[in-house]
Design an enzyme around this catalytic site. Structure first.
Site, PDB file in Angstrom:
ATOM      1  CE  LYS A  74       2.213   7.861   4.215  1.00 54.69           C
ATOM      2  NZ  LYS A  74       2.991   7.263   3.283  1.00 54.69           N
TER       3      LYS A  74
ATOM      4  CG  HIS B 274      22.655  26.036   6.482  1.00 54.97           C
ATOM      5  ND1 HIS B 274      23.756  26.859   6.526  1.00 54.97           N
ATOM      6  CD2 HIS B 274      23.023  24.875   7.077  1.00 54.97           C
ATOM      7  CE1 HIS B 274      24.754  26.209   7.111  1.00 54.97           C
ATOM      8  NE2 HIS B 274      24.328  25.003   7.462  1.00 54.97           N
TER       9      HIS B 274
ATOM     10  CD  GLU C 229       0.853  10.319   1.102  1.00 56.78           C
ATOM     11  OE1 GLU C 229       0.957   9.835  -0.017  1.00 56.78           O
ATOM     12  OE2 GLU C 229       1.080   9.658   2.146  1.00 56.78           O
TER      13      GLU C 229
ATOM     14  CD1 TRP D 292      -7.183  11.244  -8.497  1.00 55.11           C
ATOM     15  CD2 TRP D 292      -6.072  11.753 -10.367  1.00 55.11           C
ATOM     16  NE1 TRP D 292      -6.167  12.096  -8.160  1.00 55.11           N
ATOM     17  CE2 TRP D 292      -5.473  12.426  -9.278  1.00 55.11           C
ATOM     18  CE3 TRP D 292      -5.537  11.936 -11.641  1.00 55.11           C
ATOM     19  CZ2 TRP D 292      -4.371  13.260  -9.431  1.00 55.11           C
ATOM     20  CZ3 TRP D 292      -4.432  12.767 -11.801  1.00 55.11           C
ATOM     21  CH2 TRP D 292      -3.852  13.413 -10.692  1.00 55.11           C
TER      22      TRP D 292
ATOM     23  CG  ASN E 113      -6.549   4.009 -15.481  1.00 50.44           C
ATOM     24  OD1 ASN E 113      -6.267   5.189 -15.331  1.00 50.44           O
ATOM     25  ND2 ASN E 113      -5.952   3.030 -14.812  1.00 50.44           N
ATOM     26  N   GLY E 114      -5.966   6.077 -18.092  1.00 51.63           N
ATOM     27  CA  GLY E 114      -4.745   6.414 -18.816  1.00 51.63           C
ATOM     28  C   GLY E 114      -4.894   7.785 -19.441  1.00 51.63           C
TER      29      GLY E 114
ATOM     30  CD  GLU F 125       6.600   7.173   4.011  1.00 49.89           C
ATOM     31  OE1 GLU F 125       6.949   7.808   3.011  1.00 49.89           O
ATOM     32  OE2 GLU F 125       5.490   6.613   4.111  1.00 49.89           O
TER      33      GLU F 125
ATOM     34  NE  ARG G 275      -6.665   1.894 -10.355  1.00 46.12           N
ATOM     35  CZ  ARG G 275      -5.452   1.425 -10.542  1.00 46.12           C
ATOM     36  NH1 ARG G 275      -4.988   0.502  -9.743  1.00 46.12           N
ATOM     37  NH2 ARG G 275      -4.699   1.839 -11.523  1.00 46.12           N
TER      38      ARG G 275
ATOM     39  CB  CYS H 216      -9.610   6.109 -13.719  1.00 50.76           C
ATOM     40  SG  CYS H 216      -9.210   7.768 -14.280  1.00 50.76           S
TER      41      CYS H 216
ATOM     42  CE  LYS I 105      -2.117   1.773  -1.943  1.00 47.45           C
ATOM     43  NZ  LYS I 105      -1.255   2.455  -0.975  1.00 47.45           N
TER      44      LYS I 105
HETATM   45  C1  G6P Z   1       1.210   7.449  -5.104  1.00 51.05           C
HETATM   46  C2  G6P Z   1       0.684   6.861  -3.817  1.00 51.05           C
HETATM   47  C3  G6P Z   1       1.822   6.663  -2.841  1.00 51.05           C
HETATM   48  C4  G6P Z   1       2.915   5.815  -3.471  1.00 51.05           C
HETATM   49  C5  G6P Z   1       3.386   6.371  -4.811  1.00 51.05           C
HETATM   50  C6  G6P Z   1       4.248   5.367  -5.546  1.00 51.05           C
HETATM   51  O1  G6P Z   1       1.667   8.741  -4.883  1.00 51.05           O
HETATM   52  O2  G6P Z   1      -0.311   7.701  -3.259  1.00 51.05           O
HETATM   53  O3  G6P Z   1       1.340   6.019  -1.693  1.00 51.05           O
HETATM   54  O4  G6P Z   1       4.003   5.758  -2.621  1.00 51.05           O
HETATM   55  O5  G6P Z   1       2.262   6.636  -5.640  1.00 51.05           O
HETATM   56  O6  G6P Z   1       3.477   4.247  -5.841  1.00 51.05           O
HETATM   57  P1  G6P Z   1       4.032   2.791  -6.096  1.00 51.05           P
HETATM   58  O7  G6P Z   1       2.812   1.970  -6.353  1.00 51.05           O
HETATM   59  O8  G6P Z   1       4.913   2.904  -7.308  1.00 51.05           O
HETATM   60  O9  G6P Z   1       4.778   2.363  -4.901  1.00 51.05           O
END
Ligand code: G6P
Length: 612
Positions: free
Chosen positions: A491, A510, A494, A74, A100-101, A487, A27, A2, A607
């Site tokens: 993307k 396979h 997401e 969140w 937050n937490g 990766e 966040r 959050c 994030k």
């Molecule tokens: C979340 C974000 C990703 C990020 C991951 C790890 O899933 O949406 O974009 O790669 O966390 O985050 P960090 O801050 O540890 O790189």
């Protein structure tokens, strides 16, 4: 996950809080709320939905106070709803709290408080906090100026889990108390005012002077002071840290979205990451990372541990560490690593990659590694973040603030930095390899080559328009390209909500090939000439079954027919993901835009994942 923001000063708090929340929405964004200290007590305005929804709640116009706390949520405990939104208060509104937490023992605490006459109106774990503070306040017979602080400390002593808390109280109307444990929180100090936030960029336009809090440091804030206390209420001396990020780096600068801006910033962010760590003369040195030849030679394993995109950065550099340093290197997902009893001892170096430096699983994995005697190195983008304070060594990516939830420039900077670290280790170890001078040259040339790779945007956009209605997309790659397509696939899923999977191209036969049918889109990267013929064969197999193909390559593929061929500049295959991922970041972006989605704030994601 959050976002928290707070203000105590002489200005009206509401606009500052709303502005901060808008910047923190990445966040979490399923509900939002504010509480301010008014003449008639604490006023709370909160709602399900985004910050824009909060702004249109009529009651918000009545908030005049100059002390306030705010939150964008969140959801973890309790669905997004008005009642579950923060701030939460006790029944008499003597205390208002944003959190937050996760409070892991909230059920026991609810039961305890219930037996003591407290009632709960939400399903959240947070609601126990103002009530518990109220309980301790009412049970303290000493009436001095530390009474609220004592109640907060007693309440926090009962909390299991993680928390960053902002607390205002009618008993202390000119102050605010904040504390954190395993959840981020910073205080921005300005002239006659203090700003509080879970993230530096949200308040960067007000100040560059920050207090970075350690776990369980209690702060009593007034307009022009910040007093720090430990758990025993002993005063702590705290220094201000100056953060030299440019405030405009946290703005969109004319781009439609932060993500697009961050994709196009990569030549610059990579240049910053390289900095003086690799000079034009090929001198490689890394600040604050003095590891001896004896130590590095004693290692039998390097672990790279991270989550999400940062974990993919680890996969991209694993071959480099093994080839250059001749040390077995394993990449682990932090949430798996921490529970699988990994074989770690003083002969292991454990490297943690985390853009935010606040990812709960990554931090837990770091603490575990330390407890087993390994040295730990953090690669992070956020100065003073939790992970950097736990690790033995920290090296910063210096990519600048990344705001879009989907990580782009942080990824390329992580791969660049880790590549330089691998070279640095190899040189300390005295390993002679022709690869090293070649790689140095290629790393230095990256900013210009990324610029060229970005020129693929128009043709990627055209292809995205053709395929944005797809339900599934498959990504194929071999070797280093497999790391890159993982990766690229992340993307896409997401931000476009299209189901996408990345496969090692050789695995296709396979199982996965059973899913290939006419019209399906298959994306592939080919940057390693020794593997390209093999991957081409796999692509032929999907073309034969009617797939549409998008290929990103730096090779001359002759007369091979793919629906879309994207050429990127040549570079050593060992660092090729830094270039090959760029068109595919753009691919995900343009598909999301075609679908009319919120690129920067995809549904259900946050994030920074500060809970398990
Ligand atoms: C979340 C974000 C990703 C990020 C991951 C790890 O899933 O949406 O974009 O790669 O966390 O985050 P960090 O801050 O540890 O790189």
């Amino acid at each position: 996950m959050c976002g928290i923001v707070g203000y105590i000063g002489n200005k009206k708090a509401k606009p500052i809080l709303i502005n901060g929340l808008l910047r923190l929405e990445y966040r979490g964004y399923d509900s939002a709320g504010v509480a301010t200290v008014e003449k008639n007590g604490i006023n709370v305005v909160k709602t399900k939905g985004r910050v824009a929804a909060l702004e249109s709640v009529e009651a918000i116009d009545s908030l005049e106070g100059s002390i306030g706390i705010a939150h964008t949520r969140w959801a973890t405990h309790g669905k997004p709803s008005d009642e579950n939104s923060h701030p939460h208060t006790d029944k008499n509104k003597n205390f208002a709290v944003v959190h937050n937490g996760v409070i892991e023992n909230y059920n026991e605490l609810r039961e305890f408080l219930g037996k003591n006459g407290y009632t709960f109106y939400s399903q959240t774990d947070t609601e126990v906090v103002p009530n518990l503070i109220d309980y301790y306040y009412n049970n303290d017979s000493i009436n001095d100026d530390k009474k609220v602080l004592r109640a907060v400390v007693s309440a926090c002593n009962d909390l299991h889990g993680s928390f960053a808390l902002e607390i205002i109280s009618t008993y202390l109307p000119e102050k605010m108390i904040v504390v954190r444990k395993d959840s981020p929180l910073v205080i921005g100090k300005a002239n006659g005012e203090n700003y509080i936030s879970s993230d530096i960029p949200a308040i960067l336009s007000y100040t560059k002077d920050f207090y970075l809090l350690e776990d369980l440091e209690y702060v009593v804030l007034s307009r022009d002071s910040a007093e720090f206390y430990d758990e025993n209420l002993k005063p702590i001396n705290k220094q201000v840290v100056n953060i030299d990020w440019n405030a405009s780096a946290a703005e969109k600068d004319g781009y439609d979205d932060f993500m697009l801006k961050e994709i196009f910033e990569q030549p610059k962010s990579i240049r910053e990451t390289i900095g003086s760590r690799l000079t034009q003369d090929g001198i490689c040195s890394i600040e604050n990372l003095e590891l001896s030849k004896e130590y590095l030679s004693s290692l039998n394993k390097i672990y790279i541990v991270a989550c999400g995109t940062a974990m993919h950065a680890g996969l991209a550099v694993k071959p480099l560490f093994e080839k250059l340093c001749h040390i077995q290197t394993e990449v682990d997902i932090a949430s798996e690593f921490r529970y699988r009893d990994p074989l770690i001892d003083e002969k292991s170096l454990v490297i943690f990659i985390s853009q935010s430096g606040e990812t709960a699983d990554t931090i837990a994995a770091l603490k575990l590694s330390k407890s087993k005697g390994a040295k730990t190195l953090a690669i992070s983008n956020v100065i003073g973040s939790s992970i950097t304070r736990e690790a033995d060594y920290t090296v910063y990516t210096h990519a600048g603030p990344e705001i879009a939830v989907a990580s782009t420039k942080a990824y390329t900077s992580q791969v660049v930095l880790m590549s330089i670290v691998a070279i640095y280790f190899a040189e300390i170890l005295g390993i002679k390899s022709d690869l090293i001078p070649e790689l140095k040259k290629d790393i230095l040339a990256l900013p210009a080559k990324v610029e060229t790779a970005l020129k693929t945007a128009d043709s990627i956009k055209t292809f995205a328009k053709k395929v944005y209605t797809e339900k599934d997309v498959f990504f194929l790659g071999r070797g280093i390209d497999y790391a890159a397509v993982m990766e690229a696939s992340l993307k896409l899923k997401e931000i476009s909500y299209i189901h996408s999977e990345a496969y090692a191209a050789g695995e296709l036969k396979h199982g996965t090939i059973a899913l290939i049918e006419k019209g399906i889109t298959v994306v592939s990267i080919m940057t390693d000439s020794s593997l390209t013929p093999k991957t081409i064969s796999n692509l032929q197999e999907v073309i034969t079954r009617g797939a549409k193909t998008l290929v990103v390559t730096n090779q001359d593929l002759g007369d091979k027919v793919f629906d879309n061929l994207i050429k990127i500049p040549e570079t050593s295959p060992l660092i090729s993901p830094i270039l090959s991922v760029i068109p595919l970041q753009l691919f995900a972006y343009y598909i999301s835009k075609e679908k009319g989605l919120d690129v920067d704030k995809p549904r259900n994601l946050a994030k920074s994942v500060t809970v398990e």
